[in-house]
Design a protein around this motif. Structure first.
Motif, PDB file in Angstrom:
ATOM      1  N   UNK A 181      12.135  -2.034 -14.872  1.00 15.89           N
ATOM      2  CA  UNK A 181      13.162  -2.922 -15.429  1.00 15.89           C
ATOM      3  C   UNK A 181      13.094  -4.346 -14.878  1.00 15.89           C
ATOM      4  N   UNK A 182      11.950  -4.730 -14.325  1.00 21.16           N
ATOM      5  CA  UNK A 182      11.806  -6.087 -13.775  1.00 21.16           C
ATOM      6  C   UNK A 182      10.414  -6.642 -14.072  1.00 21.16           C
ATOM      7  N   UNK A 183      10.044  -6.630 -15.341  1.00 19.84           N
ATOM      8  CA  UNK A 183       8.714  -7.103 -15.724  1.00 19.84           C
ATOM      9  C   UNK A 183       8.548  -8.595 -15.453  1.00 19.84           C
ATOM     10  N   UNK A 184       9.598  -9.384 -15.714  1.00 19.52           N
ATOM     11  CA  UNK A 184       9.504 -10.836 -15.504  1.00 19.52           C
ATOM     12  C   UNK A 184       9.248 -11.145 -14.029  1.00 19.52           C
ATOM     13  N   UNK A 185       9.971 -10.471 -13.143  1.00 15.05           N
ATOM     14  CA  UNK A 185       9.766 -10.673 -11.714  1.00 15.05           C
ATOM     15  C   UNK A 185       8.354 -10.263 -11.312  1.00 15.05           C
ATOM     16  N   UNK A 186       7.888  -9.142 -11.869  1.00 13.94           N
ATOM     17  CA  UNK A 186       6.544  -8.654 -11.545  1.00 13.94           C
ATOM     18  C   UNK A 186       5.479  -9.649 -11.980  1.00 13.94           C
ATOM     19  N   UNK A 243      -2.475  -7.842 -21.492  1.00  9.63           N
ATOM     20  CA  UNK A 243      -3.865  -7.547 -21.802  1.00  9.63           C
ATOM     21  C   UNK A 243      -4.684  -7.428 -20.515  1.00  9.63           C
ATOM     22  N   UNK A 244      -5.454  -6.339 -20.423  1.00 13.55           N
ATOM     23  CA  UNK A 244      -6.293  -6.051 -19.253  1.00 13.55           C
ATOM     24  C   UNK A 244      -5.485  -5.927 -17.967  1.00 13.55           C
ATOM     25  N   UNK A 245      -4.199  -5.652 -18.099  1.00 18.45           N
ATOM     26  CA  UNK A 245      -3.353  -5.494 -16.918  1.00 18.45           C
ATOM     27  C   UNK A 245      -3.671  -4.216 -16.168  1.00 18.45           C
ATOM     28  N   UNK A 246      -3.562  -4.265 -14.842  1.00 19.87           N
ATOM     29  CA  UNK A 246      -3.908  -3.100 -14.028  1.00 19.87           C
ATOM     30  C   UNK A 246      -2.829  -2.729 -13.012  1.00 19.87           C
ATOM     31  N   UNK A 247      -1.711  -3.468 -13.007  1.00 17.97           N
ATOM     32  CA  UNK A 247      -0.655  -3.246 -12.011  1.00 17.97           C
ATOM     33  C   UNK A 247       0.621  -2.750 -12.680  1.00 17.97           C
ATOM     34  N   UNK A 248       1.197  -1.670 -12.151  1.00 15.27           N
ATOM     35  CA  UNK A 248       2.475  -1.174 -12.663  1.00 15.27           C
ATOM     36  C   UNK A 248       3.591  -2.138 -12.274  1.00 15.27           C
ATOM     37  N   UNK A 249       4.350  -2.577 -13.266  1.00 15.94           N
ATOM     38  CA  UNK A 249       5.447  -3.507 -13.009  1.00 15.94           C
ATOM     39  C   UNK A 249       6.622  -2.782 -12.350  1.00 15.94           C
ATOM     40  N   UNK A 250       7.453  -3.540 -11.668  1.00 18.30           N
ATOM     41  CA  UNK A 250       8.680  -2.991 -11.100  1.00 18.30           C
ATOM     42  C   UNK A 250       9.554  -2.499 -12.251  1.00 18.30           C
ATOM     43  N   UNK A 310       0.827  -1.205   0.000  1.00 18.29           N
ATOM     44  CA  UNK A 310       0.000   0.000   0.000  1.00 18.29           C
ATOM     45  C   UNK A 310       0.864   1.260   0.000  1.00 18.29           C
ATOM     46  N   UNK A 311       0.474   2.218  -0.843  1.00 20.51           N
ATOM     47  CA  UNK A 311       1.197   3.479  -0.936  1.00 20.51           C
ATOM     48  C   UNK A 311       2.245   3.500  -2.028  1.00 20.51           C
ATOM     49  N   UNK A 312       2.540   2.363  -2.630  1.00 23.78           N
ATOM     50  CA  UNK A 312       3.525   2.303  -3.706  1.00 23.78           C
ATOM     51  C   UNK A 312       2.840   2.172  -5.065  1.00 23.78           C
ATOM     52  N   UNK A 313       3.592   2.400  -6.127  1.00 17.87           N
ATOM     53  CA  UNK A 313       3.032   2.443  -7.488  1.00 17.87           C
ATOM     54  C   UNK A 313       2.303   1.166  -7.878  1.00 17.87           C
ATOM     55  N   UNK A 314       2.829   0.026  -7.455  1.00 17.85           N
ATOM     56  CA  UNK A 314       2.233  -1.241  -7.871  1.00 17.85           C
ATOM     57  C   UNK A 314       1.320  -1.863  -6.827  1.00 17.85           C
ATOM     58  N   UNK A 315       0.777  -1.059  -5.922  1.00 12.12           N
ATOM     59  CA  UNK A 315      -0.010  -1.582  -4.809  1.00 12.12           C
ATOM     60  C   UNK A 315      -1.144  -2.513  -5.260  1.00 12.12           C
TER      61      UNK A 315
END
Length: 251
Positions: A173-178, A164-171, A142-147
């Motif tokens: 340079x770390x899309x795979x981890x996200x 597709x239909x994604x709603x969360x900001x990935x970390x 909570x409070x961070x970009x990808x909350x």
């Protein structure tokens, strides 16, 4: 004292003796550290449980339910479900789930409230890149970009905005981890809702945008290549027609 003759038998005997001593020492050290390691892991788990679900009065570890999966004839732990109760009332549930990240397995403890919304989470173990994928321990809080706090994966599987239909900001340079982290959260919700076998389909649905994006890129590339191949042929045909017309005029 008579000096031992150097021979293959003597060397084998010495090597065997050294190996036996080394194995014995390792077993002894392992026996000494096994208890403290287990105690430390239990302390970490209890601390994590207190942070990911609403206040409880029971012992979730004692009442936990372990869900196994079978691979190549062997059983593996897939999920561990920890019920959190205040008196006789179920106030939340924590689910331990895992997913394959960029550098290895990510193990996450996800807490849900009684309505199935994400209360909090704790990243129990990972081997992601320091300063990049390792940010998953706080990025989705909570409070961070990808909350993801307060979200219900049952309404729609969680996915990064690139999918597709994604709603969360990935970390950054770390899309795979996200993606791996969100897949673990989706899988945890499937186990929480009593459908652990549905974890795979939820993860696939969440990442389907990547496949669609790849297919679209490939189709665009194929169309461009086809157009490039057709253009030279068209010019050649036109040039041939002009040459034939000039030849008839000359005659």
């Amino acid at each position: 004292m008579k000096k031992l003759e150097s021979s293959l038998i003597n060397m084998l005997l010495v090597l065997t003796a050294v190996t036996v001593v080394a194995v014995g020492l390792l077993a002894y050290v392992n026996e000494l550290t096994q208890g403290p390691i287990a105690e430390a892991n239990m302390k970490t788990l209890n601390t994590a449980l207190k942070s990911v679900v609403p206040e409880f009065t029971n012992n979730p570890v004692e009442e936990c339910d372990t869900i196994f999966e079978e691979k190549n004839g062997k059983k593996y732990v897939k999920f561990i479900v920890y019920p959190a109760k205040n008196g006789d009332k179920l106030v939340g549930t924590a689910v331990e789930a895992s997913s394959l990240g960029f550098s290895g397995e990510l193990k996450v403890l996800v807490g849900f409230d009684a309505e199935g919304k994400i209360f909090n989470y704790s990243l129990l173990a990972h081997s992601e890149t320091p300063g990049l994928g390792s940010k998953a321990d706080v990025w989705f809080k909570e409070g961070n970009r990808g909350s993801i706090i307060g979200m219900n994966p049952g309404a729609a599987p969680l996915a990064v905005t690139k999918d597709q239909n994604g709603q969360i900001d990935a970390i950054t340079a770390s899309t795979i981890t996200s993606r791996a982290f969100l897949n673990a959260v989706n899988a945890a919700y499937a186990a929480y809702s009593g459908n652990p076998d549905g974890a795979t389909s939820a993860s696939q649905k969440a990442s389907s945008g990547t496949d669609a994006e790849t297919a679209a890129t490939k189709q665009a590339t194929d169309s461009s290549t086809s157009a490039t191949q057709q253009t030279p042929d068209g010019k050649t045909a036109a040039t041939t027609q002009v040459e034939q017309t000039d030849s008839l005029s000359t005659k």
